[in-house]
Motif scaffolding. Structure first.
Motif, mmCIF file in Angstrom:
data_model
loop_
_atom_site.group_PDB
_atom_site.id
_atom_site.type_symbol
_atom_site.label_atom_id
_atom_site.label_comp_id
_atom_site.label_asym_id
_atom_site.label_seq_id
_atom_site.Cartn_x
_atom_site.Cartn_y
_atom_site.Cartn_z
ATOM 1 N N ALA A 62 0.677 -1.129 0.007
ATOM 2 C CA ALA A 62 0.034 0.011 -0.024
ATOM 3 C C ALA A 62 0.897 1.281 0.057
ATOM 4 O O ALA A 62 0.635 2.217 -0.686
ATOM 5 N N ARG A 63 2.132 1.026 0.787
ATOM 6 C CA ARG A 63 2.784 2.486 0.756
ATOM 7 C C ARG A 63 3.559 2.627 -0.291
ATOM 8 O O ARG A 63 3.728 3.892 -0.919
ATOM 9 N N LEU A 64 4.021 1.639 -1.320
ATOM 10 C CA LEU A 64 4.427 1.703 -2.514
ATOM 11 C C LEU A 64 3.464 2.239 -3.506
ATOM 12 O O LEU A 64 3.885 3.106 -4.431
ATOM 13 N N ASN A 65 2.463 1.787 -3.573
ATOM 14 C CA ASN A 65 1.334 2.121 -4.521
ATOM 15 C C ASN A 65 0.869 3.667 -4.185
ATOM 16 O O ASN A 65 0.717 4.547 -5.091
ATOM 17 N N ALA A 66 0.947 4.178 -2.863
ATOM 18 C CA ALA A 66 0.798 5.692 -2.479
ATOM 19 C C ALA A 66 1.791 6.305 -2.991
ATOM 20 O O ALA A 66 1.490 7.615 -3.410
ATOM 21 N N LEU A 67 3.199 5.991 -2.992
ATOM 22 C CA LEU A 67 4.189 6.956 -3.502
ATOM 23 C C LEU A 67 4.052 7.030 -4.923
ATOM 24 O O LEU A 67 4.224 8.182 -5.534
ATOM 25 N N LEU A 68 3.878 5.976 -5.649
ATOM 26 C CA LEU A 68 4.103 6.039 -7.114
ATOM 27 C C LEU A 68 2.714 6.850 -7.560
ATOM 28 O O LEU A 68 2.752 7.483 -8.627
ATOM 29 N N ALA A 69 1.545 6.757 -6.825
ATOM 30 C CA ALA A 69 0.292 7.507 -7.363
ATOM 31 C C ALA A 69 0.789 9.029 -7.281
ATOM 32 O O ALA A 69 0.449 9.780 -7.796
ATOM 33 N N PHE A 70 1.528 9.419 -5.887
ATOM 34 C CA PHE A 70 1.978 10.788 -5.791
ATOM 35 C C PHE A 70 2.842 11.342 -6.924
ATOM 36 O O PHE A 70 2.528 12.221 -7.598
ATOM 37 N N CYS A 71 3.780 10.362 -7.256
ATOM 38 C CA CYS A 71 4.728 10.584 -8.423
ATOM 39 C C CYS A 71 3.878 10.791 -10.034
ATOM 40 O O CYS A 71 4.279 11.676 -10.360
#
Length: 300
Positions: free
Chosen positions: A285-294
């Motif tokens: 979930a945290r990796l998906n959140a960072l990539l969505a922000f990027c």
């Protein structure tokens, strides 16, 4: 099933450190326990995973084949643990990110600073290298995701177009190519006769520059090759040659009029930045959140 995650963890530690003694320190075991686990793993697989060279253990072909699979399994196990831990504890290890140099130096720090301000995550571990090295790190599960500035030619990865980048040709104000610049834009012949400052082979910037310039100039006379764009822009500042770099890299020296942007008859040069992850990567979930922000990031 005789194969254990602990054996794979020790195998990775030995591959990283080169000995069972050093691996034991990494996984907090005694050397005898580390050596025993490696012997059990090799016995289970019925093959040797390392060549013994003096006191060093060097991965052989069997070990190199196992390496990405071991990382994938341990990565999956870590994600299972994090899924069931309290959020504060789960975030403690941070993400492992890989970035090619231009993005890693000039773009990613600002993105992560803004992401941290909004989400307050634990610090990420950033590996900065050329595009080829980052692609290999993602493919081997050494990092969770990669940000690259050259197209990825390796299978087994999810490759997502990200941001557009502008490349420009620059030189020192006193460079001879600027003489008689009142006559108009600089033509390919004069660019072809100049010396160029280039990144090393395997760099996304080098690939983009050659892809953009060689159809018009046919060849580039190298004055020198450098391992990063920062070195190139300072070599250009010293008058060593022409450089084709991201505007992100040279904007500070352009603003201070220490470098000059060359106006030529060539078409504008743009390249694509990419986000890459391994296709078999288990996305937390945290990796998906960072990539969505990027994905939603817009450079200023």
């Amino acid at each position: 099933m005789r194969l254990t995650l602990r054996q794979l963890q020790i195998f990775l530690a030995v591959a990283e450190s080169g000995s069972t003694a050093a691996a034991a320190d990494l996984v907090h075991l005694t050397q005898s326990a580390s050596s025993s686990a490696l012997r059990e793993l090799e016995s289970t697989l019925q093959c040797h995973l390392f060549d013994r060279v003096g006191k060093r253990l060097i991965l052989n072909d069997n070990g190199r084949q196992l390496l990405p699979q071991a990382r994938l399994l341990l990565d999956a196990a870590v994600n299972i643990e994090l899924q069931f831990l309290p959020e504060k504890t789960a975030n403690m290890s941070g993400l492992k990110l890989g970035s090619s140099t231009t993005i890693g130096i000039y773009l990613l720090p600002e993105i992560l600073a803004n992401y941290s301000a909004a989400h307050n995550p634990e610090p990420s571990k950033i590996r900065i290298a050329n595009t080829v090295d980052i692609v290999n790190a993602v493919a081997n599960f050494e990092v969770d995701a990669g940000f690259i500035e050259g197209y990825c030619h390796q299978s087994g990865l999810h490759i997502e177009p990200w941001l557009k980048d502008e490349l420009i040709i620059v030189c020192a104000p006193e460079h001879p190519i600027l003489a008689n610049k009142s006559k108009g834009r600089i033509n390919p012949k004069r660019l072809r006769e100049s010396n160029w400052l280039l990144r090393e082979p395997g760099s996304g910037t080098r690939e983009a520059v050659e892809h953009a310039l060689l159809p018009h100039l046919h060849f580039l006379n190298p004055a020198a090759e450098f391992g990063n764009s920062e070195a190139i822009k300072h070599a250009a500042l010293a008058g060593l040659g022409l450089a084709c770099l991201s505007r992100l890299v040279v904007q500070d020296l352009l603003d201070r009029q220490q470098l000059v942007e060359i106006c030529s008859t060539l078409p504008a040069i743009h390249r694509q930045f990419y986000l890459i992850t391994a296709r078999k990567k288990i996305m937390s979930a945290r990796l998906n959140a960072l990539l969505a922000f990027c994905r939603n990031w817009s450079p200023h």
